[in-house]
Design an enzyme around this catalytic site. Structure first.
Site, PDB file in Angstrom:
ATOM      1  N   SER A  70       0.853  -1.196   0.000  1.00 11.17           N
ATOM      2  CA  SER A  70       0.000   0.000   0.000  1.00 11.17           C
ATOM      3  C   SER A  70       0.882   1.236   0.000  1.00 11.17           C
ATOM      4  O   SER A  70       2.003   1.189   0.501  1.00 11.17           O
ATOM      5  CB  SER A  70      -0.878   0.002   1.254  1.00 11.17           C
ATOM      6  OG  SER A  70      -1.500   1.262   1.417  1.00 11.17           O
ATOM      7  N   TYR A 126      -2.603  -1.111  10.147  1.00  7.09           N
ATOM      8  CA  TYR A 126      -2.575  -1.367   8.706  1.00  7.09           C
ATOM      9  C   TYR A 126      -1.288  -0.827   8.088  1.00  7.09           C
ATOM     10  O   TYR A 126      -0.561  -1.529   7.380  1.00  7.09           O
ATOM     11  CB  TYR A 126      -3.802  -0.717   8.064  1.00  7.09           C
ATOM     12  CG  TYR A 126      -3.939  -0.957   6.574  1.00  7.09           C
ATOM     13  CD1 TYR A 126      -4.425  -2.163   6.094  1.00  7.09           C
ATOM     14  CD2 TYR A 126      -3.598   0.033   5.657  1.00  7.09           C
ATOM     15  CE1 TYR A 126      -4.562  -2.388   4.733  1.00  7.09           C
ATOM     16  CE2 TYR A 126      -3.728  -0.175   4.288  1.00  7.09           C
ATOM     17  CZ  TYR A 126      -4.217  -1.386   3.832  1.00  7.09           C
ATOM     18  OH  TYR A 126      -4.351  -1.605   2.486  1.00  7.09           O
TER      19      TYR A 126
END
Ligand SMILES: [Zn+2]
Length: 737
Positions: free
Chosen positions: A605, A618
């Site tokens: 990401s 995350y």
């Protein structure tokens, strides 16, 4: 239903070995060409009548010429490509009969004519001069088998029962026992113009016959009425099948049982262990996709006393050996007494021997101007206890190969019951396999797609980026394993792929169990056992793997106080980091066994480099995943290239953006919105906001991510490893340094 003369001894419901399907009411509503299509589909729908891609049918129809309006006689005959089961009007070539007769005169006047002569092959190109109504369908090499039989309707089929008779030692004598005087025999001759004329001569000499057995090839029969022609085809096949049935050897079939099959569980275990190694061995020149068949009939053959002898003799019908090669590789392994390692060694030695034999066959049979030797690896491998493993350039091709060898087994069973099976002489087999016309057909094939011959496992394929990736790689010809923690979603993506791409030939109507070009599997990548199970399924479905793309990930938002509970933190790392590691660690064993290069793509990401409030666990897990890419790139080199894909937030179509998360993001960024706006409108606002922060100013989509995953998993960036490719619209903060 009325009994027509040609059903002879059978009422429609009395057929036991073929399925009677003619419906007068359906046929009555069709024009003559549609009736031909109807008859062809009926014949093709029964594998006992003719196999996939085999056989052809014709009708001679009087119809107006498109230019002059005058009535002319037109031969409608199944053209090149496609198969009788699914053929439609456009699969049929149409040719002026009077012009075909001119071709016959020309051929007969040619001093160089004869079977397998260049003059014969020249006739194929000449069919173009006889085309009626500009029909673009290419005529098949079997056209003269129909043109010169002086009856309106002709069926040429490859029924196992009749080929068994045609490939039995005393076939011609047995034929007379079965059919009396109504069927004639023509010894083997390669299909072509000359065979068409030989048929015509035989009928002229024996005007009463209704059909001809083509030695080691198949059946051709005719009638002036189309229903009668169909019924005659069925009746002749039924009679041959009954003759075989009467002589059935029961437990003594194929010389009796030599070894017992393995239990299903043990069999799958052995296969999953052995298949990747075997795929690596057969894919030495080009990669192949496998199909395993372990049902009763196949096991009955491979476990029998006679299997080694019969396998070595090779297949008979030309249709068969174009797919199955002249013979399969039979590996003499004792499923009860020998180990899996011993099997791998025997496969290795067997393949070496097979390739040597194949090269010797090529050298012994080649002619001046023969095409170059093709891949010498077998396409069919037989292992006692396990069954048959067939190989092809795609899943669909390997299924068809398997289907043809099933037909070959049936032929051998029938021929051995009737008398003794005899295969086609090697030179004749060679002259089909390396026929200039076959070579031309291969050259006309469209170029293979970029990911053809490849197996791509997409983990997270049930939704979002993973689903988009699965669709993208399937479009490039990959066989796709759609894996997801949600098994239903995985199966959903797989069936969507098959709907879009078709299952490929050889799936519907085939007795072979298994899958098409896509399969859905449930997996929990945090559990090693589950990942092992997934990879076993991959091996059993396709033989091995080429690429793994992991898009699975979890996002757990902190609670109202900004805290992440320990178990949520643990879960985030278990899926986003450890899961990817487990997948890589298990897949590397399979890659190593195959010895073929592969690719691994992990999805990280942009958050891995851009810290952001509200996604602590995350972001930290994705930063770890970025480094995992680099570590794995070193660990798995040089066999496997590992790269990462770093998406920015994809709002549209992402499973991570339900309405509540869209709303909370809008609140977080202070973006105004109406409570009554629908979710799509809210998504537009959020996506627009994200886009404005980027250099390109346009929202990133699932398709953008899928494109990058495709680039990294294929061969377009063959020198790139250990890299993270950001697909974020151009986000300055995420620039890697
Ligand atoms: Zn044929």
């Amino acid at each position: 239903m009325t009994r027509s003369r040609d059903v002879g001894a059978f009422l429609p419901e009395e057929f036991r070995h073929v399925r009677y399907g003619w419906d007068d009411e359906v046929a009555a509503g069709l024009d003559p060409v549609e009736r031909l299509v109807y008859r062809s589909n009926l014949l093709g729908s029964d594998q006992r009548v003719t196999n996939t891609g085999g056989g052809n049918t014709s009708s001679k129809v009087v119809m107006p010429d498109p230019l002059t309006g005058e009535d002319v006689e037109v031969l409608w005959v199944k053209g090149s490509g496609g198969d009788l089961r699914t053929s439609r009007r456009e699969n049929f070539a149409s040719l002026y009969m009077d012009r075909l007769r001119i071709l016959r005169e020309q051929y007969q006047a040619d001093p160089d004519k004869g079977p397998k002569s260049a003059a014969e092959d020249r006739m194929v190109a000449a069919y173009a001069h006889a085309v009626f109504d500009l029909n673009p369908r290419a005529s098949s090499i079997d056209t003269p088998l129909h043109a010169f039989v002086p009856f309106k309707h002709v069926d040429h089929t490859h029924p196992n029962a009749v080929i068994a008779l045609a490939a039995a030692m005393g076939g011609e004598r047995l034929m007379r026992d079965i059919y009396g005087d109504e069927v004639a025999w023509l010894p083997w001759q390669r299909p072509g113009f000359d065979l068409g004329l030989a048929l015509a001569r035989t009928i002229e000499e024996r005007p009463g016959i209704k059909g001809i057995i083509l030695g080691q090839h198949g059946l051709i029969n005719w009638a002036d009425d189309d229903k009668a022609c169909y019924e005659l085809s069925l009746r002749l096949i039924e009679q041959a099948a009954r003759a075989i049935e009467e002589r059935d050897e029961g437990a003594k079939t194929f010389g009796g049982v030599r070894c017992r099959p393995l239990g299903e569980e043990r069999r799958d275990e052995v296969l999953a262990e052995v298949l990747p190694a075997l795929r690596g061995m057969v894919s030495r020149e080009r990669r192949f996709i496998g199909t395993v068949q372990s049902d009763g009939p196949v096991l009955g053959f491979v476990n029998s006393v006679d299997a080694p002898r019969l396998a070595e003799l090779g297949t008979s019908c030309p249709d068969h050996f174009l797919r199955t090669k002249i013979k399969p590789l039979y590996v003499d392994w004792d499923p009860q007494g020998e180990s899996t390692e011993a099997l791998v060694e025997k496969l290795r030695a067997g393949l070496e021997g097979y390739r040597r034999d194949y090269a010797a066959y090529y050298q012994a049979c080649r002619r001046p101007g023969s095409p170059a030797m093709r891949d010498p690896s077998p396409t069919v491998i037989l292992v006692p206890g396990l069954g048959m493993i067939a190989w092809g350039k795609s899943k669909s091709e390997s299924r068809v190969t398997a289907e043809f060898y099933n037909a070959a087994v049936e032929v051998m069973r029938g021929a051995e019951a009737l008398d003794a099976y005899i295969a086609l002489p090697q030179q004749e087999a060679f002259d089909i396999e390396y026929w200039a016309l076959e070579e031309a057909k291969l050259r006309r094939m469209p170029p293979e797609k970029e990911l053809a011959r490849r197996v791509v496992v997409v983990i997270g394929a049930g939704s979002g980026i993973g689903k988009a990736v699965a669709l993208r790689v399937a479009r490039e010809g990959a066989q796709v394993v759609c894996a997801d923690v949600d098994g239903g979603a995985a199966a959903g993506t797989a069936s969507q792929l098959e709907e879009r791409l078709g299952q490929g030939i050889g799936v519907a109507g085939s007795g072979i169990s298994g899958c098409g070009p896509a399969v859905g599997v449930e997996v929990d990548i945090t559990r090693r056992e589950s990942v092992r199970h997934l990879l076993s399924r991959v091996a059993l479905a396709y033989g091995g793997i080429d690429s793994v793309i992991v898009t699975a990930g979890v996002f757990v938002p902190p609670d109202r106080e900004g805290r992440v509970a320990d178990e949520k933190w643990g879960l985030t790392f278990a899926v986003n980091v450890t899961g990817s590691y487990i997948v890589a660690d298990e897949a590397r064993r399979m890659w190593a066994k195959q010895g073929l290069t592969g690719t691994l793509v992990l999805t990280t990401s942009v958050n891995a480099t851009v810290p952001k409030a509200g996604s602590l666990a995350y972001d930290a897990s994705k930063a770890a995943a970025n480094h995992l890419v680099r570590e794995l790139a070193i660990e798995l080199a040089p066999l496997v290239r590992v790269n990462g894909l770093a998406p920015a937030t994809v709002v549209y179509g992402s499973s991570m953006f339900p309405r509540e998360r869209v709303v909370s993001s809008l609140v977080k960024y202070g973006i105004e919105f109406g409570e009554d706006e629908d979710t799509e409108a809210l998504r537009d606002r959020l996506a627009g906001f994200y886009a404005q922060r980027t250099l390109t100013k346009v929202p990133v989509t699932l398709e953008d991510q899928a494109e990058a995953a495709f680039l990294l998993c294929g061969e377009r960036l063959p020198k790139t490893a250990g890299q993270i490719v950001s697909v974020d619209g151009g986000l300055e903060q995420a620039f890697l340094r």
